[in-house]
Design a protein around this motif. Structure first.
Motif, short mmCIF file in Angstrom:
data_model
loop_
_atom_site.label_atom_id
_atom_site.label_comp_id
_atom_site.label_asym_id
_atom_site.label_seq_id
_atom_site.Cartn_x
_atom_site.Cartn_y
_atom_site.Cartn_z
N ARG A 432 -3.27 69.80 -52.47
CA ARG A 432 -4.46 70.41 -51.39
C ARG A 432 -3.73 70.08 -49.97
NH1 ARG A 432 -8.07 68.38 -47.99
NH2 ARG A 432 -9.68 69.56 -47.62
N GLU A 433 -3.19 68.75 -49.76
CA GLU A 433 -2.60 68.46 -48.49
C GLU A 433 -1.35 69.21 -48.37
OE1 GLU A 433 -0.38 64.70 -46.63
OE2 GLU A 433 -1.12 64.48 -48.69
N GLU A 434 -0.53 69.75 -48.98
CA GLU A 434 0.45 70.74 -48.71
C GLU A 434 -0.10 71.94 -48.41
OE1 GLU A 434 4.26 68.90 -51.36
OE2 GLU A 434 2.61 70.22 -52.49
N HIS A 435 -1.00 72.62 -48.91
CA HIS A 435 -1.63 73.90 -48.64
C HIS A 435 -2.18 73.58 -47.11
CE1 HIS A 435 -1.56 76.62 -52.00
NE2 HIS A 435 -1.95 75.52 -52.84
N VAL A 436 -2.88 72.63 -46.88
CA VAL A 436 -3.48 72.40 -45.32
C VAL A 436 -2.36 72.41 -44.51
CG1 VAL A 436 -4.76 70.95 -44.09
CG2 VAL A 436 -5.46 71.33 -46.36
N ASN A 437 -1.33 71.53 -44.99
CA ASN A 437 -0.16 71.68 -43.77
C ASN A 437 0.31 73.03 -43.78
OD1 ASN A 437 -0.35 68.98 -43.57
ND2 ASN A 437 1.33 68.29 -45.13
N ARG A 438 0.51 73.66 -44.52
CA ARG A 438 0.93 75.11 -44.50
C ARG A 438 0.11 75.99 -43.44
NH1 ARG A 438 3.30 78.69 -49.61
NH2 ARG A 438 5.32 77.39 -49.78
N PHE A 439 -1.13 75.61 -43.69
CA PHE A 439 -2.06 76.53 -42.79
C PHE A 439 -2.08 75.89 -41.21
CE2 PHE A 439 -6.28 76.88 -40.37
CZ PHE A 439 -6.34 78.32 -40.41
N LYS A 440 -1.85 74.83 -41.20
CA LYS A 440 -1.57 74.23 -39.85
C LYS A 440 -0.40 74.84 -39.27
CE LYS A 440 -4.12 69.86 -40.45
NZ LYS A 440 -4.03 68.25 -40.39
N SER A 441 0.60 74.68 -39.97
CA SER A 441 2.08 75.38 -39.26
C SER A 441 1.79 76.78 -39.08
CB SER A 441 3.18 75.16 -40.37
OG SER A 441 4.44 75.82 -39.99
N ASP A 442 1.15 77.37 -39.80
CA ASP A 442 1.18 78.94 -39.56
C ASP A 442 0.26 78.93 -38.16
OD1 ASP A 442 2.48 79.94 -41.59
OD2 ASP A 442 0.59 80.17 -42.96
N LEU A 443 -0.87 78.27 -38.19
CA LEU A 443 -1.77 78.31 -36.88
C LEU A 443 -0.88 77.88 -35.60
CD1 LEU A 443 -4.48 78.92 -35.69
CD2 LEU A 443 -5.08 76.37 -36.23
N ALA A 444 -0.28 76.82 -35.81
CA ALA A 444 0.61 76.37 -34.81
C ALA A 444 1.65 77.44 -34.31
CB ALA A 444 1.36 74.98 -35.11
N ASN A 445 2.35 77.92 -34.96
CA ASN A 445 3.31 78.92 -34.71
C ASN A 445 2.68 80.25 -34.03
OD1 ASN A 445 5.95 77.98 -35.36
ND2 ASN A 445 5.24 77.98 -37.55
N TRP A 446 1.77 80.64 -34.74
CA TRP A 446 0.87 82.05 -34.33
C TRP A 446 0.25 81.49 -32.68
CZ3 TRP A 446 -4.37 81.54 -32.55
CH2 TRP A 446 -4.84 82.54 -32.15
N ALA A 447 -0.20 80.34 -32.33
CA ALA A 447 -0.47 80.02 -31.19
C ALA A 447 0.48 80.07 -29.92
CB ALA A 447 -1.34 78.76 -31.02
N LYS A 448 1.73 79.57 -30.50
CA LYS A 448 2.83 79.59 -29.67
C LYS A 448 3.51 80.74 -29.46
CE LYS A 448 7.26 78.43 -28.64
NZ LYS A 448 8.36 79.50 -28.45
N ASN A 449 3.54 81.75 -30.54
CA ASN A 449 3.99 83.00 -30.32
C ASN A 449 3.09 83.94 -29.36
OD1 ASN A 449 6.36 82.43 -31.86
ND2 ASN A 449 5.33 83.10 -33.72
N THR A 450 1.97 83.60 -29.69
CA THR A 450 0.66 84.48 -28.73
C THR A 450 0.88 84.20 -27.41
OG1 THR A 450 -0.48 84.62 -30.73
CG2 THR A 450 -1.48 85.34 -28.75
N HIS A 451 0.89 82.70 -27.05
CA HIS A 451 0.62 82.54 -25.69
C HIS A 451 1.80 81.98 -25.02
CE1 HIS A 451 -3.74 82.33 -26.26
NE2 HIS A 451 -3.56 81.92 -27.40
N GLY A 452 3.11 82.07 -25.66
CA GLY A 452 4.24 81.95 -25.07
C GLY A 452 4.80 80.58 -25.15
N THR A 453 4.05 79.49 -24.80
CA THR A 453 4.56 77.88 -24.74
C THR A 453 4.08 77.14 -25.60
OG1 THR A 453 3.37 77.33 -22.74
CG2 THR A 453 5.45 78.48 -22.33
#
Length: 477
Positions: A432-453
């Motif tokens: 479960r922890e690894e699934h949560v980590n995957r989601f957090k990584s996806d969310l972080a990358n999406w936010a960075k790609n969307t907002h630039g920095t």
């Protein structure tokens, strides 16, 4: 066009430049090998050469080593700095003698592992201080391994990006080790799963071929017309149906003594799946061509691949068929889970696409590209790297390399502002922890790609930059 002969060696410390000068003389005068270029590896800058006719042919490469007797450090530096520059050299000569014992052994290990072109020649030189002469002898160290066989295909097909057989990241290393172990078991089907763009097809056509020592017959199931799929797989007899004007040998017959690879197996028509259940129930692989009275046999080994998760396959494949093809299952991890391998992947992709004369052999890198390799979600996996390479090449200008890289990166990022998370699959190896980590990584990358920095991404998500960076790094631990 004449292919140049290149001599590669370390700088000799004790005998100075005499070892190199005399080695070149021996190769040219005694063996008739004209050395066009010398790639001389040095630990620091040394005085220039004074030998007439040799200075202009020498290309020095500074290799910084904390400990020149450390085998692991020497190996890593050579892999990172030297291999990309000699990978395309056909007539490569290596003087294994100059340098420390660790340097000597690294040349042998790299050669045995197929890191150099198959035609590479190893030489040993010995300096005799009494006679002031250097002897030159060939080093016969021809060790064949499955790694060398895989890498040799890279040289026979130079514009083919093949996974490095010795990955650095934990997940890729585990997947490749599992694939190797499973492949060594004869006559047991293997199912290879992985996201699109993870290179499953090429991996099977190289790794499996080398370990099983058999040719691979590939069937792209997604391109099969359901109306002719049965005849294509099993073959048919003359008159079996309208248009069957002669006997036809099917893929099962062609795969006799080989590896049958069903790519995109989820697209295999149901009627073929049901008939293959009978074929796969024993090692004889009995089957009946369309319109035939008697069964035939084919001794093939089966490997299947899909970009669907196993739970998705249960919805589209016949249950009995899936049971038989999934006795051994390997999941190829996406690139974002293998950050330690991405620099090598980037170099491989760049070299594969680099068929023009106007581009450098070493893949371009700057802080922005390094950031992509270390933090981008790379949803298309290898295809994302291919697209980035092509865009940089499209804007390539040797007068302003920095600008063309930035332009290519800008174009590449324009279509990368949508957040698509990992599907929740049935990968039993994930907690479960690894699934949560995957989601957090996806969310972080999406936010960075969307907002630039990272700063703006953190502000948007109301958290710190450090939190987002840690969320991305957590997947590669």
């Amino acid at each position: 066009m004449k292919k140049e002969h290149v001599l590669l060696c370390w700088q000799s410390v004790r005998a100075g430049n005499d070892v190199l000068i005399n080695a070149v003389k021996k190769l040219e005068s005694k063996l008739g090998i004209q050395i066009d270029r010398v790639m001389l590896l040095q630990q620091d800058k040394t005085p220039s050469f004074t030998a007439d006719g040799l200075n202009r042919r020498i290309q020095t490469e500074i290799i910084e080593l904390a400990d020149p007797t450390d085998h692991a450090e020497v190996y890593q530096r050579v892999v990172e700095q030297v291999l990309p520059k000699v990978g395309s050299v056909v007539n490569l000569h290596i003087n294994t003698s100059p340098g420390t014992p660790a340097m000597h052994s690294v040349w042998l290990v790299l050669h045995a592992g197929g890191r150099f072109s198959p035609s590479t020649k190893l030489w040993s030189t010995q300096w005799n201080p009494k006679t002031s002469r250097t002897s030159l002898k060939p080093v016969n160290f021809n060790v064949s391994t499955y790694m060398s066989e895989i890498r040799h295909r890279s040289f026979s097909e130079p514009n083919l990006a093949i996974y490095e057989v010795e990955p650095a990241s934990k997940k890729r290393k585990e997947a490749f080790e599992q694939l190797k172990r499973f492949t060594l078991i004869p006559n047991i089907p293997i199912l290879v799963l992985g996201e699109r763009g993870t290179g499953k097809t090429r991996l099977i056509e190289t790794f499996v071929k080398a370990t099983k020592q058999k040719e691979v017959v590939t069937v792209a199931c997604g391109g099969l017309d359901s109306s002719v799929a049965e005849s294509f797989i099993f073959g048919h007899k003359k008159g079996a149906f309208t248009g069957a004007i002669s006997d036809r040998e099917g893929i099962l017959k062609s795969a006799n003594g080989k590896v049958l690879f069903l790519d995109e197996v989820q697209d295999l028509p149901q009627i073929v799946q049901r008939k293959l259940v009978r074929v796969l129930q024993d090692h004889q692989h009995c089957y009946r061509p369309v319109g035939a009275d008697k069964e035939e046999t084919s001794s093939f080994e089966l490997v299947c691949a899909s970009n669907k998760s196993f739970s998705e396959l249960t919805e589209v494949l016949d249950a009995d068929f899936l049971d038989r093809i999934a006795m051994l299952k390997v999941i190829i991890p996406p690139l974002r889970d293998c950050r330690k391998d991405l620099e090598h992947d980037w170099q491989k992709v760049w070299y594969e696409l680099n068929i023009g004369e106007g581009y450098p052999k070493v893949a371009p890198k700057n802080k922005e590209i390094e950031q992509v390799l270390q933090s981008d979600d790379l949803r298309g996996n290898m295809r994302d790297l291919q697209k980035l390479a092509v865009l940089i090449m499209a804007y390539w200008d040797t007068s302003d390399v920095k600008k063309c890289i930035n332009t290519g990166l800008t174009c590449w990022k324009k279509d990368r502002n949508s957040f698509v998370g990992h599907p929740i699959d049935d990968n039993a190896s994930l907690t479960r922890e690894e699934h949560v980590n995957r989601f957090k990584s996806d969310l972080a990358n999406w936010a960075k790609n969307t907002h630039g920095t990272w700063e703006e991404a953190a502000e948007h998500l109301n958290c710190s930059e450090k939190t987002l960076r840690n969320d991305v790094k957590a997947l590669d631990k």
